[in-house]
Write a protein that holds these residues in place. Structure first.
Motif, PDB file in Angstrom:
ATOM      1  N   GLN A 295     -67.669  89.130  87.072  1.00  5.59           N
ATOM      2  CA  GLN A 295     -69.180  88.624  86.616  1.00  5.59           C
ATOM      3  C   GLN A 295     -69.972  87.433  86.838  1.00  5.59           C
ATOM      4  O   GLN A 295     -70.904  87.024  87.001  1.00  5.59           O
ATOM      5  CB  GLN A 295     -69.613  89.276  85.058  1.00  5.59           C
ATOM      6  N   HIS A 296     -68.742  86.396  86.729  1.00  8.97           N
ATOM      7  CA  HIS A 296     -68.756  84.787  86.788  1.00  8.97           C
ATOM      8  C   HIS A 296     -68.701  84.564  88.225  1.00  8.97           C
ATOM      9  O   HIS A 296     -68.934  83.224  88.460  1.00  8.97           O
ATOM     10  CB  HIS A 296     -68.195  84.349  85.753  1.00  8.97           C
ATOM     11  N   ALA A 297     -68.209  85.461  89.094  1.00 11.20           N
ATOM     12  CA  ALA A 297     -67.855  84.715  90.652  1.00 11.20           C
ATOM     13  C   ALA A 297     -68.857  83.975  91.152  1.00 11.20           C
ATOM     14  O   ALA A 297     -68.581  82.873  91.699  1.00 11.20           O
ATOM     15  CB  ALA A 297     -67.338  86.153  91.545  1.00 11.20           C
ATOM     16  N   GLU A 298     -70.180  84.461  91.115  1.00 10.31           N
ATOM     17  CA  GLU A 298     -71.258  83.710  91.737  1.00 10.31           C
ATOM     18  C   GLU A 298     -71.645  82.315  91.081  1.00 10.31           C
ATOM     19  O   GLU A 298     -72.164  81.522  91.675  1.00 10.31           O
ATOM     20  CB  GLU A 298     -72.626  84.575  91.797  1.00 10.31           C
ATOM     21  N   GLN A 299     -71.190  82.141  89.866  1.00 11.72           N
ATOM     22  CA  GLN A 299     -71.343  80.971  89.298  1.00 11.72           C
ATOM     23  C   GLN A 299     -70.303  79.875  88.935  1.00 11.72           C
ATOM     24  O   GLN A 299     -70.586  78.601  89.387  1.00 11.72           O
ATOM     25  CB  GLN A 299     -71.763  81.173  87.472  1.00 11.72           C
ATOM     26  N   VAL A 300     -68.950  80.297  89.205  1.00  6.82           N
ATOM     27  CA  VAL A 300     -67.852  79.428  89.280  1.00  6.82           C
ATOM     28  C   VAL A 300     -67.465  79.255  90.765  1.00  6.82           C
ATOM     29  O   VAL A 300     -66.793  77.973  90.863  1.00  6.82           O
ATOM     30  CB  VAL A 300     -66.915  80.004  88.402  1.00  6.82           C
ATOM     31  N   ILE A 301     -67.433  79.982  91.636  1.00  8.49           N
ATOM     32  CA  ILE A 301     -66.872  79.692  92.850  1.00  8.49           C
ATOM     33  C   ILE A 301     -67.644  78.579  93.639  1.00  8.49           C
ATOM     34  O   ILE A 301     -67.053  77.849  94.139  1.00  8.49           O
ATOM     35  CB  ILE A 301     -67.082  81.197  93.682  1.00  8.49           C
ATOM     36  N   PRO A 302     -68.990  78.539  93.413  1.00  9.32           N
ATOM     37  CA  PRO A 302     -69.782  77.360  94.117  1.00  9.32           C
ATOM     38  C   PRO A 302     -69.216  76.075  93.518  1.00  9.32           C
ATOM     39  O   PRO A 302     -69.075  75.203  94.349  1.00  9.32           O
ATOM     40  CB  PRO A 302     -71.006  77.639  93.808  1.00  9.32           C
ATOM     41  N   ILE A 303     -69.013  76.137  92.402  1.00  5.69           N
ATOM     42  CA  ILE A 303     -68.556  74.735  91.584  1.00  5.69           C
ATOM     43  C   ILE A 303     -67.337  74.500  92.249  1.00  5.69           C
ATOM     44  O   ILE A 303     -67.018  73.169  92.664  1.00  5.69           O
ATOM     45  CB  ILE A 303     -68.524  74.871  90.038  1.00  5.69           C
ATOM     46  N   ILE A 304     -66.453  75.439  92.246  1.00  3.68           N
ATOM     47  CA  ILE A 304     -65.014  75.025  92.977  1.00  3.68           C
ATOM     48  C   ILE A 304     -64.971  74.603  94.162  1.00  3.68           C
ATOM     49  O   ILE A 304     -64.528  73.437  94.616  1.00  3.68           O
ATOM     50  CB  ILE A 304     -63.979  76.167  92.649  1.00  3.68           C
ATOM     51  N   LEU A 305     -65.718  75.549  94.871  1.00  8.27           N
ATOM     52  CA  LEU A 305     -65.705  75.106  96.457  1.00  8.27           C
ATOM     53  C   LEU A 305     -66.383  73.834  96.669  1.00  8.27           C
ATOM     54  O   LEU A 305     -65.918  73.013  97.594  1.00  8.27           O
ATOM     55  CB  LEU A 305     -66.314  76.181  97.107  1.00  8.27           C
ATOM     56  N   ASN A 306     -67.508  73.709  96.383  1.00  7.77           N
ATOM     57  CA  ASN A 306     -68.351  72.410  96.420  1.00  7.77           C
ATOM     58  C   ASN A 306     -67.530  71.246  96.183  1.00  7.77           C
ATOM     59  O   ASN A 306     -67.751  69.859  96.835  1.00  7.77           O
ATOM     60  CB  ASN A 306     -69.668  72.605  95.819  1.00  7.77           C
ATOM     61  N   ASN A 307     -66.762  71.409  95.143  1.00  8.12           N
ATOM     62  CA  ASN A 307     -65.796  70.205  94.874  1.00  8.12           C
ATOM     63  C   ASN A 307     -64.391  70.067  95.322  1.00  8.12           C
ATOM     64  O   ASN A 307     -63.918  68.896  95.645  1.00  8.12           O
ATOM     65  CB  ASN A 307     -65.651  70.089  93.259  1.00  8.12           C
ATOM     66  N   ILE A 308     -64.001  71.013  96.055  1.00 10.88           N
ATOM     67  CA  ILE A 308     -62.814  70.714  96.951  1.00 10.88           C
ATOM     68  C   ILE A 308     -63.125  70.640  98.092  1.00 10.88           C
ATOM     69  O   ILE A 308     -62.236  70.122  99.050  1.00 10.88           O
ATOM     70  CB  ILE A 308     -61.823  72.295  96.801  1.00 10.88           C
ATOM     71  N   ILE A 309     -64.250  70.918  98.851  1.00 14.96           N
ATOM     72  CA  ILE A 309     -64.760  70.701 100.167  1.00 14.96           C
ATOM     73  C   ILE A 309     -65.155  69.238 100.579  1.00 14.96           C
ATOM     74  O   ILE A 309     -64.738  68.721 101.341  1.00 14.96           O
ATOM     75  CB  ILE A 309     -65.918  71.714 100.623  1.00 14.96           C
ATOM     76  N   LYS A 310     -65.475  68.675  99.450  1.00  8.87           N
ATOM     77  CA  LYS A 310     -65.909  67.158  99.467  1.00  8.87           C
ATOM     78  C   LYS A 310     -64.930  66.145 100.132  1.00  8.87           C
ATOM     79  O   LYS A 310     -63.815  66.080 100.034  1.00  8.87           O
ATOM     80  CB  LYS A 310     -65.937  66.576  98.080  1.00  8.87           C
TER      81      LYS A 310
ATOM     82  N   GLY B 115     -55.704  68.403  89.686  1.00  7.09           N
ATOM     83  CA  GLY B 115     -54.564  68.986  90.644  1.00  7.09           C
ATOM     84  C   GLY B 115     -54.406  70.650  90.469  1.00  7.09           C
ATOM     85  O   GLY B 115     -53.434  71.057  91.275  1.00  7.09           O
ATOM     86  N   LYS B 116     -55.244  71.482  89.982  1.00 10.39           N
ATOM     87  CA  LYS B 116     -55.237  72.933  89.596  1.00 10.39           C
ATOM     88  C   LYS B 116     -55.333  73.339  91.154  1.00 10.39           C
ATOM     89  O   LYS B 116     -56.059  72.822  91.910  1.00 10.39           O
ATOM     90  CB  LYS B 116     -56.115  73.297  88.774  1.00 10.39           C
ATOM     91  N   LYS B 117     -54.676  74.358  91.344  1.00 10.74           N
ATOM     92  CA  LYS B 117     -54.649  75.156  92.622  1.00 10.74           C
ATOM     93  C   LYS B 117     -55.068  76.472  92.575  1.00 10.74           C
ATOM     94  O   LYS B 117     -55.449  77.022  93.614  1.00 10.74           O
ATOM     95  CB  LYS B 117     -53.300  75.062  93.480  1.00 10.74           C
ATOM     96  N   ALA B 118     -54.932  77.081  91.552  1.00 11.61           N
ATOM     97  CA  ALA B 118     -55.141  78.456  91.287  1.00 11.61           C
ATOM     98  C   ALA B 118     -56.048  78.752  90.143  1.00 11.61           C
ATOM     99  O   ALA B 118     -56.135  78.062  89.148  1.00 11.61           O
ATOM    100  CB  ALA B 118     -53.766  79.317  90.760  1.00 11.61           C
ATOM    101  N   PHE B 119     -57.270  79.464  90.384  1.00 13.14           N
ATOM    102  CA  PHE B 119     -58.373  79.284  89.608  1.00 13.14           C
ATOM    103  C   PHE B 119     -58.623  80.999  89.176  1.00 13.14           C
ATOM    104  O   PHE B 119     -58.894  81.865  90.303  1.00 13.14           O
ATOM    105  CB  PHE B 119     -59.839  78.783  90.311  1.00 13.14           C
ATOM    106  N   GLY B 120     -58.779  81.396  88.033  1.00 15.72           N
ATOM    107  CA  GLY B 120     -58.957  82.774  87.858  1.00 15.72           C
ATOM    108  C   GLY B 120     -60.309  82.904  86.988  1.00 15.72           C
ATOM    109  O   GLY B 120     -60.734  81.932  86.253  1.00 15.72           O
ATOM    110  N   PHE B 121     -61.029  83.912  87.122  1.00 18.56           N
ATOM    111  CA  PHE B 121     -62.417  84.278  86.670  1.00 18.56           C
ATOM    112  C   PHE B 121     -62.639  85.602  86.384  1.00 18.56           C
ATOM    113  O   PHE B 121     -62.027  86.509  86.965  1.00 18.56           O
ATOM    114  CB  PHE B 121     -63.412  83.399  87.419  1.00 18.56           C
ATOM    115  N   THR B 122     -63.532  86.020  85.608  1.00 22.72           N
ATOM    116  CA  THR B 122     -64.107  87.240  85.566  1.00 22.72           C
ATOM    117  C   THR B 122     -65.212  87.532  86.942  1.00 22.72           C
ATOM    118  O   THR B 122     -65.921  86.640  87.045  1.00 22.72           O
ATOM    119  CB  THR B 122     -64.800  87.800  84.294  1.00 22.72           C
TER     120      THR B 122
END
Length: 119
Positions: free
Chosen positions: A104-119, A95-102
């Motif tokens: 440098q890692h945006a291209e790696q973590v954003i797809p994981i988050i988005l692809n799983n919340i869009i499902k 149920g996390k709603k807010a995600f923080g990252f560096t």
């Protein structure tokens, strides 16, 4: 449509562009100040918050943590350490709603988050 706000202290335009590229017409993206973005989640005007800073948790999530509480926030990357895909997915499932990252890692973590919340 999933409503996403981009806060944090760094690379807001780049983070928003990555989200738009991946989410397409399934997402709406707004760049806001940290307070505006966290309040948008709190008042149900947005569904998810994405933020970047040099530590992945300080400037990226400080206001979100203050306004939403730690249980709704997750640092998914920090310098030299990206959480595994399964750990990130678990945060979404929890149920996390807010995600923080560096940034440098945006291209790696954003797809994981988005692809799983869009499902």
């Amino acid at each position: 449509m999933i409503r996403i706000v981009v806060g944090g202290q760094m690379d807001k335009d780049r983070v928003a562009e990555i989200i738009k590229e991946i989410g397409g017409d399934k997402v709406s993206v707004k760049i806001q100040t940290d307070i505006q973005a966290a309040m948008a989640i709190k008042t149900n005007q947005a569904d998810y918050y994405f933020g970047a800073c040099n530590t992945g948790g300080g400037g990226a999530l400080a206001m979100a943590i203050a306004l939403l509480g730690l249980p709704l926030c997750s640092t998914v990357s920090m310098p030299g350490n990206i959480r595994s895909e399964s750990e990130i997915i678990k945060e979404i499932e929890d149920g996390k709603k807010a995600f923080g990252f560096t940034p440098q890692h945006a291209e790696q973590v954003i797809p994981i988050i988005l692809n799983n919340i869009i499902k």
